[in-house]
Design a protein around this motif. Structure first.
Motif, PDB file in Angstrom:
ATOM      1  N   VAL A 229      24.747 -12.970 -27.714  1.00  0.00           N
ATOM      2  CA  VAL A 229      25.034 -12.679 -29.120  1.00  0.00           C
ATOM      3  C   VAL A 229      23.909 -13.198 -30.009  1.00  0.00           C
ATOM      4  CG1 VAL A 229      26.608 -13.154 -31.039  1.00  0.00           C
ATOM      5  CG2 VAL A 229      27.526 -12.644 -28.765  1.00  0.00           C
ATOM      6  N   LEU A 230      23.399 -14.383 -29.682  1.00  0.00           N
ATOM      7  CA  LEU A 230      22.309 -14.971 -30.463  1.00  0.00           C
ATOM      8  C   LEU A 230      21.055 -14.118 -30.376  1.00  0.00           C
ATOM      9  CD1 LEU A 230      21.172 -17.358 -32.124  1.00  0.00           C
ATOM     10  CD2 LEU A 230      20.558 -18.429 -29.939  1.00  0.00           C
ATOM     11  N   ARG A 231      20.736 -13.614 -29.197  1.00  0.00           N
ATOM     12  CA  ARG A 231      19.552 -12.757 -29.052  1.00  0.00           C
ATOM     13  C   ARG A 231      19.704 -11.472 -29.856  1.00  0.00           C
ATOM     14  NH1 ARG A 231      15.524 -13.940 -25.648  1.00  0.00           N
ATOM     15  NH2 ARG A 231      15.855 -15.560 -24.060  1.00  0.00           N
ATOM     16  N   GLU A 232      20.889 -10.886 -29.827  1.00  0.00           N
ATOM     17  CA  GLU A 232      21.131  -9.661 -30.604  1.00  0.00           C
ATOM     18  C   GLU A 232      20.973  -9.946 -32.092  1.00  0.00           C
ATOM     19  OE1 GLU A 232      24.994  -8.497 -29.340  1.00  0.00           O
ATOM     20  OE2 GLU A 232      24.287  -7.547 -27.478  1.00  0.00           O
ATOM     21  N   TRP A 233      21.520 -11.077 -32.531  1.00  0.00           N
ATOM     22  CA  TRP A 233      21.407 -11.451 -33.948  1.00  0.00           C
ATOM     23  C   TRP A 233      19.944 -11.679 -34.332  1.00  0.00           C
ATOM     24  CZ3 TRP A 233      19.342 -15.847 -36.152  1.00  0.00           C
ATOM     25  CH2 TRP A 233      19.570 -16.010 -37.521  1.00  0.00           C
ATOM     26  N   SER A 234      19.200 -12.352 -33.467  1.00  0.00           N
ATOM     27  CA  SER A 234      17.808 -12.678 -33.778  1.00  0.00           C
ATOM     28  C   SER A 234      16.948 -11.428 -33.863  1.00  0.00           C
ATOM     29  CB  SER A 234      17.239 -13.636 -32.730  1.00  0.00           C
ATOM     30  OG  SER A 234      17.201 -13.047 -31.450  1.00  0.00           O
ATOM     31  N   LYS A 235      17.239 -10.421 -33.041  1.00  0.00           N
ATOM     32  CA  LYS A 235      16.494  -9.164 -33.100  1.00  0.00           C
ATOM     33  C   LYS A 235      16.715  -8.480 -34.444  1.00  0.00           C
ATOM     34  CE  LYS A 235      16.093  -7.903 -28.186  1.00  0.00           C
ATOM     35  NZ  LYS A 235      16.377  -9.214 -27.602  1.00  0.00           N
ATOM     36  N   GLU A 236      17.916  -8.587 -34.974  1.00  0.00           N
ATOM     37  CA  GLU A 236      18.224  -7.965 -36.266  1.00  0.00           C
ATOM     38  C   GLU A 236      17.649  -8.750 -37.439  1.00  0.00           C
ATOM     39  OE1 GLU A 236      22.423  -7.742 -36.383  1.00  0.00           O
ATOM     40  OE2 GLU A 236      22.592  -6.233 -34.794  1.00  0.00           O
TER      41      GLU A 236
ATOM     42  N   GLU B 245      29.880 -23.200 -31.895  1.00  0.00           N
ATOM     43  CA  GLU B 245      31.301 -22.874 -31.775  1.00  0.00           C
ATOM     44  C   GLU B 245      31.515 -21.743 -30.773  1.00  0.00           C
ATOM     45  OE1 GLU B 245      33.157 -22.221 -35.545  1.00  0.00           O
ATOM     46  OE2 GLU B 245      32.358 -24.061 -36.428  1.00  0.00           O
ATOM     47  N   GLN B 246      30.630 -20.737 -30.810  1.00  0.00           N
ATOM     48  CA  GLN B 246      30.752 -19.626 -29.865  1.00  0.00           C
ATOM     49  C   GLN B 246      30.541 -20.100 -28.428  1.00  0.00           C
ATOM     50  OE1 GLN B 246      27.856 -16.860 -31.392  1.00  0.00           O
ATOM     51  NE2 GLN B 246      29.376 -15.738 -32.602  1.00  0.00           N
ATOM     52  N   SER B 247      29.665 -21.077 -28.231  1.00  0.00           N
ATOM     53  CA  SER B 247      29.438 -21.618 -26.897  1.00  0.00           C
ATOM     54  C   SER B 247      30.718 -22.191 -26.322  1.00  0.00           C
ATOM     55  CB  SER B 247      28.354 -22.703 -26.945  1.00  0.00           C
ATOM     56  OG  SER B 247      27.143 -22.174 -27.407  1.00  0.00           O
ATOM     57  N   ASP B 248      31.593 -22.655 -27.209  1.00  0.00           N
ATOM     58  CA  ASP B 248      32.859 -23.243 -26.798  1.00  0.00           C
ATOM     59  C   ASP B 248      33.931 -22.175 -26.593  1.00  0.00           C
ATOM     60  OD1 ASP B 248      34.485 -25.450 -26.152  1.00  0.00           O
ATOM     61  OD2 ASP B 248      35.301 -25.517 -28.178  1.00  0.00           O
ATOM     62  N   THR B 249      33.932 -21.151 -27.451  1.00  0.00           N
ATOM     63  CA  THR B 249      35.018 -20.165 -27.421  1.00  0.00           C
ATOM     64  C   THR B 249      34.756 -19.015 -26.445  1.00  0.00           C
ATOM     65  OG1 THR B 249      34.031 -19.031 -29.328  1.00  0.00           O
ATOM     66  CG2 THR B 249      35.747 -20.684 -29.771  1.00  0.00           C
ATOM     67  N   ILE B 250      33.522 -18.516 -26.392  1.00  0.00           N
ATOM     68  CA  ILE B 250      33.235 -17.362 -25.521  1.00  0.00           C
ATOM     69  C   ILE B 250      32.318 -17.723 -24.358  1.00  0.00           C
ATOM     70  CG2 ILE B 250      33.569 -15.746 -27.416  1.00  0.00           C
ATOM     71  CD1 ILE B 250      30.560 -15.452 -27.652  1.00  0.00           C
ATOM     72  N   GLY B 251      31.876 -18.981 -24.308  1.00  0.00           N
ATOM     73  CA  GLY B 251      31.016 -19.423 -23.216  1.00  0.00           C
ATOM     74  C   GLY B 251      29.552 -19.342 -23.597  1.00  0.00           C
ATOM     75  N   LEU B 252      28.739 -20.187 -22.994  1.00  0.00           N
ATOM     76  CA  LEU B 252      27.324 -20.284 -23.350  1.00  0.00           C
ATOM     77  C   LEU B 252      26.569 -18.992 -23.049  1.00  0.00           C
ATOM     78  CD1 LEU B 252      24.829 -21.781 -24.287  1.00  0.00           C
ATOM     79  CD2 LEU B 252      24.637 -22.802 -22.007  1.00  0.00           C
ATOM     80  N   ALA B 253      26.812 -18.400 -21.881  1.00  0.00           N
ATOM     81  CA  ALA B 253      26.069 -17.200 -21.501  1.00  0.00           C
ATOM     82  C   ALA B 253      26.275 -16.074 -22.524  1.00  0.00           C
ATOM     83  CB  ALA B 253      26.489 -16.735 -20.111  1.00  0.00           C
ATOM     84  N   GLN B 254      27.522 -15.853 -22.925  1.00  0.00           N
ATOM     85  CA  GLN B 254      27.809 -14.804 -23.894  1.00  0.00           C
ATOM     86  C   GLN B 254      27.276 -15.179 -25.272  1.00  0.00           C
ATOM     87  OE1 GLN B 254      29.051 -11.837 -23.095  1.00  0.00           O
ATOM     88  NE2 GLN B 254      28.805 -11.147 -25.212  1.00  0.00           N
TER      89      GLN B 254
ATOM     90  N   SER C 195      18.898 -24.992 -26.399  1.00  0.00           N
ATOM     91  CA  SER C 195      18.994 -23.616 -25.902  1.00  0.00           C
ATOM     92  C   SER C 195      18.754 -22.622 -27.027  1.00  0.00           C
ATOM     93  CB  SER C 195      20.370 -23.365 -25.276  1.00  0.00           C
ATOM     94  OG  SER C 195      20.586 -24.190 -24.158  1.00  0.00           O
ATOM     95  N   LEU C 196      19.323 -22.903 -28.205  1.00  0.00           N
ATOM     96  CA  LEU C 196      19.130 -22.033 -29.368  1.00  0.00           C
ATOM     97  C   LEU C 196      17.664 -21.970 -29.758  1.00  0.00           C
ATOM     98  CD1 LEU C 196      21.181 -21.638 -32.550  1.00  0.00           C
ATOM     99  CD2 LEU C 196      18.892 -22.601 -32.805  1.00  0.00           C
ATOM    100  N   ILE C 197      16.990 -23.104 -29.807  1.00  0.00           N
ATOM    101  CA  ILE C 197      15.572 -23.138 -30.182  1.00  0.00           C
ATOM    102  C   ILE C 197      14.730 -22.367 -29.171  1.00  0.00           C
ATOM    103  CG2 ILE C 197      13.556 -24.663 -30.417  1.00  0.00           C
ATOM    104  CD1 ILE C 197      15.432 -26.713 -31.685  1.00  0.00           C
TER     105      ILE C 197
END
Length: 216
Positions: free
Chosen positions: A207-214, A194-203, A62-64
Motif C-alpha cells: 500500500v505504501l509503494r502504491e501511495w508513493s508512486k501517486e 497502524e496498517q502494519s498492525d491491522t493488515i500486516g507488514l507485507a500488505q 522499512s518505510l524510509i
C-alpha cells in the motif's frame, strides 16, 4: 487493588560525570552496547529500550527504505550511532540516523561531529520521557531534521504519534512534512504503522509503494 504502572524504558541518570569519565565508560561498555546514551555537560542518561521500542523503529526504517527506493534517492543508513561534540561536552544517540552523503565511521558506534557533518535525519522512538533536553543537543550539532514517534507499551504501541521537527536557526520547529521526503506528511507515517498492525507488514508495504508512486 490499584492498576499496575505502565512499563517504560529503564533509565539511569547520573550527574557530575566528566567527559573523560564518559569516554572511559564508552570503552568499558564496548561497541555492542544496547543502552542508548545521552550526555550533556556532566549529566549522563542511559536508557535501555523495550522490545516494543525496537519494533516501532524497524517499521519506520522499512518505510524510509521504501520511500528512498521509490524516489531513487541514495540515503545512507548510519544506524544508532553516538553523535559526539567533545568541545561542547555533548553526546546523543538517536535510534537511527540517515545521511544523503556516505559517512565513514572512525569508530563503529560513534561519530565525532567536529570531524564530520551531522546526519540529515535522526529518528527517535519515545516510550516515556528523559530528563535531558535532547532538542538542544541536536540543535548544537546542526542535525537538520528529527522524527520523534511517541507511543505507549501495549496493544496500542503502533497507534502513537509521529512529529517531524526541522531546525530553524538554533531551535526546532514542528512541521507537517519532511524536508528529506517533501511529499511525506507525518500522518502518513502514523498510518503506515497502524496498517502494519491491522493488515500486516507485507500488505502495508504494498500500500505504501502504491501511495508513493501517486504522491512522490
Amino acid at each position: 487493588m490499584g492498576r499496575k504502572p505502565t512499563p517504560t524504558e529503564k533509565r539511569v541518570r547520573l550527574s557530575g560525570v566528566s567527559w573523560q569519565s564518559f569516554e572511559a565508560l564508552l570503552v568499558e561498555l564496548g561497541q555492542s552496547r544496547t543502552a542508548r546514551l545521552t550526555y550533556d555537560r556532566g549529566k549522563l542518561e542511559m536508557m535501555t529500550p523495550l522490545e516494543e521500542h525496537d519494533r516501532c523503529l524497524r517499521l519506520i526504517e522499512s518505510l524510509i527504505l521504501v520511500l528512498s527506493d521509490e524516489l531513487y534517492l541514495k540515503v545512507y543508513a548510519i544506524g544508532s550511532v553516538l553523535l559526539t561534540l567533545p568541545d561542547l561536552g555533548r553526546a546523543i544517540q538517536p535510534d537511527a540516523t540517515y545521511s544523503l552523503q556516505e559517512v565513514r565511521l572512525q569508530k563503529r558506534a560513534e561519530l565525532d561531529l567536529t570531524q564530520a557533518n551531522p546526519p540529515d535525519l535522526a529518528i527517535e522512538v519515545s516510550i516515556g520521557r528523559g530528563s535531558l533536553d535532547r532538542e538542544s543537543i541536536y540543535a548544537s550539532m546542526g542535525v537538520p531534521e528529527i522524527w520523534r514517534y511517541t507511543t505507549t507499551v501495549g496493544d496500542d504501541v503502533l497507534k502513537g504519534e509521529l512529529q517531524i521537527y526541522q531546525l530553524q536557526g538554533d531551535q526546532y520547529t514542528a512541521t507537517t512534512h519532511s524536508k528529506l521526503f517533501p511529499a511525506l506528511p507525518g500522518s502518513r507515517v502514523q498510518e503506515f504503522l497502524e496498517q502494519s498492525d491491522t493488515i500486516g507488514l507485507a500488505q502495508a508495504l504494498i500500500v505504501l509503494r502504491e501511495w508513493s508512486k501517486e504522491q512522490l
